[in-house]
Scaffold this active site. Sequence first.
Site, PDB file in Angstrom:
ATOM      1  N   GLU A   1      31.643  32.783  65.318  1.00  0.00           N
ATOM      2  CA  GLU A   1      30.802  33.477  66.296  1.00  0.00           C
ATOM      3  C   GLU A   1      29.448  32.794  66.445  1.00  0.00           C
ATOM      4  O   GLU A   1      28.885  32.747  67.550  1.00  0.00           O
ATOM      5  CB  GLU A   1      30.619  34.944  65.883  1.00  0.00           C
ATOM      6  CG  GLU A   1      31.908  35.740  65.823  1.00  0.00           C
ATOM      7  CD  GLU A   1      32.660  35.746  67.138  1.00  0.00           C
ATOM      8  OE1 GLU A   1      32.005  35.685  68.200  1.00  0.00           O
ATOM      9  OE2 GLU A   1      33.905  35.795  67.120  1.00  0.00           O
TER      10      GLU A   1
ATOM     11  N   HIS B   1      29.551  30.071  68.982  1.00  0.00           N
ATOM     12  CA  HIS B   1      29.388  30.574  70.350  1.00  0.00           C
ATOM     13  C   HIS B   1      27.904  30.798  70.664  1.00  0.00           C
ATOM     14  O   HIS B   1      27.414  30.426  71.733  1.00  0.00           O
ATOM     15  CB  HIS B   1      30.117  31.907  70.516  1.00  0.00           C
ATOM     16  CG  HIS B   1      31.609  31.809  70.502  1.00  0.00           C
ATOM     17  ND1 HIS B   1      32.312  30.919  71.280  1.00  0.00           N
ATOM     18  CD2 HIS B   1      32.546  32.524  69.809  1.00  0.00           C
ATOM     19  CE1 HIS B   1      33.613  31.072  71.068  1.00  0.00           C
ATOM     20  NE2 HIS B   1      33.781  32.046  70.185  1.00  0.00           N
TER      21      HIS B   1
ATOM     22  N   ASP C   1      39.360  33.195  73.275  1.00  0.00           N
ATOM     23  CA  ASP C   1      38.557  32.055  73.731  1.00  0.00           C
ATOM     24  C   ASP C   1      39.372  31.136  74.637  1.00  0.00           C
ATOM     25  O   ASP C   1      38.844  30.560  75.591  1.00  0.00           O
ATOM     26  CB  ASP C   1      38.048  31.268  72.514  1.00  0.00           C
ATOM     27  CG  ASP C   1      37.042  32.065  71.700  1.00  0.00           C
ATOM     28  OD1 ASP C   1      36.286  32.848  72.304  1.00  0.00           O
ATOM     29  OD2 ASP C   1      37.015  31.917  70.464  1.00  0.00           O
TER      30      ASP C   1
END
Length: 389
Positions: A87, A90, A181
């Site tokens: 995460e 990202h 994703d």
Amino acid sequence: MADPDPRPDGDKPVEAAPTPRVPGTIKVGSIAGSAVLVTPSWFLIAALIAWVMAPQIDAAEPGLGWLAYVAGFAFAIVLYGAVLLHEAAHAVVARRLGYPVGAIMLHFLGGATAVESEAKKPAHEFWIAVVGPLASLAVAAAAFGVSFLTPDGLIGLFVTGLWVINLLVGVLNLVPGLPLDGGRMLKAGVWSATGNINRGSIVAGWAGRVLSFVVLLWPFIQGQILGIEPRLTSYVVAVILGVFLWSGASAAITSAKVRLRLPLLVARDLARRTLAVPADLPLSEAVRRAHEAEAGSIVTVTSGGEPIGLVHEGALLATPEDRRPWMATSTVTRQLEEGLTLPADIDGEELIQAISKAPAPEYLLVEPDGSIYGVLVTSDVDAAFRAGA
């Protein structure tokens, strides 16, 4: 798909405005400028991981007793540390590309990073999405390499579990279907090919729906394919993942269909012809003049012609006709506060955002030179939106 100027319009990275913490979550720190929040459901999955891992830990390191469950919980923490890296990747790339990023949430099904604005380019969508799986695959590769150097036992079990699970997470997240994703990568590809981000969302959303059916059917066919009879837990996990995928994909499709209709909303086309009258003109006379001019709205102006108020249609209709000759038009108007005057050329998502920011029944539309073009009635916007559905 590299972009020579990675930030939209060359802007500096945008900081997300502080958002209220989701009730019940626990802040455990911050990474890449984003708060890391843990939901109560994480403790449930951590306990489940500890319960599943305990027998394997006991076999790898005999004699631990109840400490095997503690070690299993520690493995859950290590595992979610890798999810956090996924995460964080990202978040880092989104910030680098100039997008505001909110909290990173760790929950029952993994994690989620709140990138708080829509990507402006397909390349941005692609890179923000792909770095997560790449981070998981990098952890898997590193753990696999380390596994050759670790002795048998508890540490060896942890390292092996880490690379196996991160390999699965990385590969599965590359499957092209929202909300994974890989779905965002498919969305970016369709967007790049068609020039329409919403078409990309719809295609990737339908791919996600198909994937959800495959997940739900998997326990019923895994015996025929792998020769392994499914357990009760296989059905439970399939239902949880299938519902998660279906709901995420459906939400993306619904949002995209709404956005596809937004270009139909053009303020200039929806405006009502308006009549400008002095604020102290008797209401009955103002209505008479509006009917004569075939105007669907009335604006009050100063002696110099500057607009100061909008006649509220609801208040006008609620006023008995026998009282209108004795009332000034200003008594049923709403003052032109900030946000109630909009450019006549505003349309689409910008129009919806303007209405949402300053909710009102009517808005005055003006030309670039400041002259009055007409009045936009919110109910007319709603009707036009529904008609385009």
